[in-house]
Design an enzyme around this catalytic site. Structure first.
Site, short mmCIF file in Angstrom:
data_model
loop_
_atom_site.label_atom_id
_atom_site.label_comp_id
_atom_site.label_asym_id
_atom_site.label_seq_id
_atom_site.Cartn_x
_atom_site.Cartn_y
_atom_site.Cartn_z
N TYR A 1 7.27 3.50 7.94
CA TYR A 1 7.55 2.30 7.17
C TYR A 1 7.10 1.09 7.97
O TYR A 1 7.30 1.03 9.19
CB TYR A 1 9.06 2.19 6.88
CG TYR A 1 9.44 0.86 6.27
CD1 TYR A 1 9.54 0.72 4.89
CD2 TYR A 1 9.66 -0.26 7.07
CE1 TYR A 1 9.84 -0.51 4.32
CE2 TYR A 1 9.95 -1.50 6.51
CZ TYR A 1 10.05 -1.61 5.13
OH TYR A 1 10.34 -2.82 4.58
N GLU B 1 5.42 -4.97 2.08
CA GLU B 1 5.95 -3.70 2.58
C GLU B 1 4.93 -2.59 2.36
O GLU B 1 4.35 -2.50 1.28
CB GLU B 1 7.23 -3.42 1.77
CG GLU B 1 8.11 -2.36 2.31
CD GLU B 1 9.36 -2.22 1.43
OE1 GLU B 1 10.39 -2.82 1.77
OE2 GLU B 1 9.30 -1.51 0.42
#
Ligand code: GDP
Ligand code: MN
Length: 389
Positions: free
Chosen positions: A101, A189
């Site tokens: 991530y 993101e």
């Protein structure tokens, strides 16, 4: 403003972040044609303005053009958390060994952008934060210096990457930070940032949220807003210049000023209710804008009662009252209204409202208690009606 994955990926690409090639299709036939052209295994992905598409069945691997067509057939028209799928992204599949991530968010308390990364990618970062917060690594970015190499190296080594990967990770993180800063984003993101079979890093998903207050500097991005995919009430509110956010409760709130709107929501909660929305009609709203705001509130099927809480200053109470009366004449409703008007032209406002069948209140607390009570009675009524039917 939320961007679709394919739009977010275009931004990432323009910052030299590795993203597998892909194209958007609106029909199964188009999806097939793209897969044919690529001559490779592809992933067919629902383009909706919400996450968790994988879990909902909106992301499918397709080994052949026929499979891509069948996957698009299934995904187009799907409902994902209330979002109708009208487009799919057909993108070359990556063979992956690990999902990381990487994201940039604003840390309001720290007054800085925070870069966050985790070896537990692929799943919602909120879930990682709740269950294994020690697996999230963060650095604060100094706005004057930008993201520095030593910071990204530290993150890279915490992720357990090797030397070559840390260099790649540094380039990606720097690109992501620049994309964030230069497009006035509130969130960028990449989840997952995947490690491929060859050990290289590649962005397989993109979530970008732009700050609406910065959009005037990004006309070309604003022009690409997907009107169809937006919440219709929120879109209408934006077009009218109203600040509207839909929430999950049953009490519609019409208020002027963001501070008063937040205070009103707090008092509603303190009185045992749940607000159905945040709606700030702003300063100086005229009757037509008030009526439009009420139309948006009443279109929400969850609304059991409406609380109007106005502090008259630039906004005059009589204008608000006229707006309420207009809205109620246009769309008669069984939903009870509790109205509190205080300030400029308060008496005139009350006079106008006395013709309508409304509950009035003097203090905020009294208004909140009355509206919570009214919402409860409405809910009981609705329940009884359902029972009788
Ligand atoms: P989300 O569920 O809305 O976040 O959609 P994602 O784009 O993140 O896709 C969900 C999951 O599908 C990812 O976490 C991956 O596990 C998987 N996935 C997506 N693209 C690929 C790909 O190209 N190759 C492989 N092997 N898996 C993929
Ligand atoms: Mn994802």
């Amino acid at each position: 403003m939320n961007l679709h994955e394919y739009q977010g990926k275009e931004i990432l690409r323009s910052y030299q972040i590795p993203v597998p090639r892909g194209e958007v299709a609106t029909t199964p036939g188009e999806a097939r044609a793209i897969a044919e052209r690529y001559g490779a295994t592809v992933v067919v992905k629902a383009q909706v303005l919400t996450g968790g598409r994988g879990k909902a069945g909106g992301v499918k691997l397709a080994r052949t053009p026929a499979e891509a067509e069948a996957a698009a057939e299934r995904i187009l028209g799907m409902d994902i958390k209330g979002h109708l799928v009208r487009k799919v992204l057909v993108t070359e599949a990556a063979e992956i060994t690990q999902e990381l991530y990487l994201g940039a968010v604003i840390d309001r308390a720290g007054r800085a952008v925070t870069m966050m990364t985790s070896p537990a990618g692929g799943i919602d970062i909120e879930e990682v934060a709740a269950k294994t917060p020690e697996r999230i690594y963060r650095v604060a970015v100094n706005p004057f210096l930008g993201l520095l190499d030593y910071q990204t190296r530290e993150l890279g080594f915490e992720l357990g990457l090797d030397g070559r990967q840390v260099r790649e990770f540094t380039r990606i993180a720097q690109g992501l930070y620049r994309a964030f800063a230069e497009s006035d984003a509130s969130l960028v993101e990449i989840n997952p940032l995947a490690i491929g079979r060859d050990g290289g890093l590649v962005a397989l998903d993109a979530k970008v949220v732009l700050d609406d207050n910065g959009l005037f500097r990004h006309v070309q991005l604003d022009a690409r807003r997907d009107l169809e995919a937006e919440n219709p009430a929120e879109r209408q509110a934006r077009e009218l210049g109203l600040s509207y956010v839909k929430l999950d409760g049953t009490i519609g709130c019409l208020v002027n000023g963001a501070g008063l709107a937040m205070a009103t929501m707090d008092v509603v909660k303190l009185s045992g209710g749940e607000p159905a929305n945040f709606l700030d009609i702003g300063g100086g709203a005229r009757a037509d804008r008030v009526a439009a705001a009420l139309r948006i509130i009443l279109a929400d099927q969850n609304v059991r009662a409406v609380l109007v809480n106005i502090f008259g200053g630039i906004t005059r109470c009589d204008e608000v009252a006229r707006g309420i009366v207009t809205a109620l004449q246009e769309m008669p409703t069984g939903v009870p209204f509790v109205v509190r008007l205080v300030g400029v032209n308060e008496a005139e406002g009350r006079e106008i409202l006395s013709q309508a069948n409304l509950i009035t209140a003097t203090t905020m607390r009294e208004a909140a208690e009355k509206v919570v009570d009214a919402a409860r009675r409405q809910a009981t009524l609705a329940g009884a009606r359902r029972g009788a039917a």
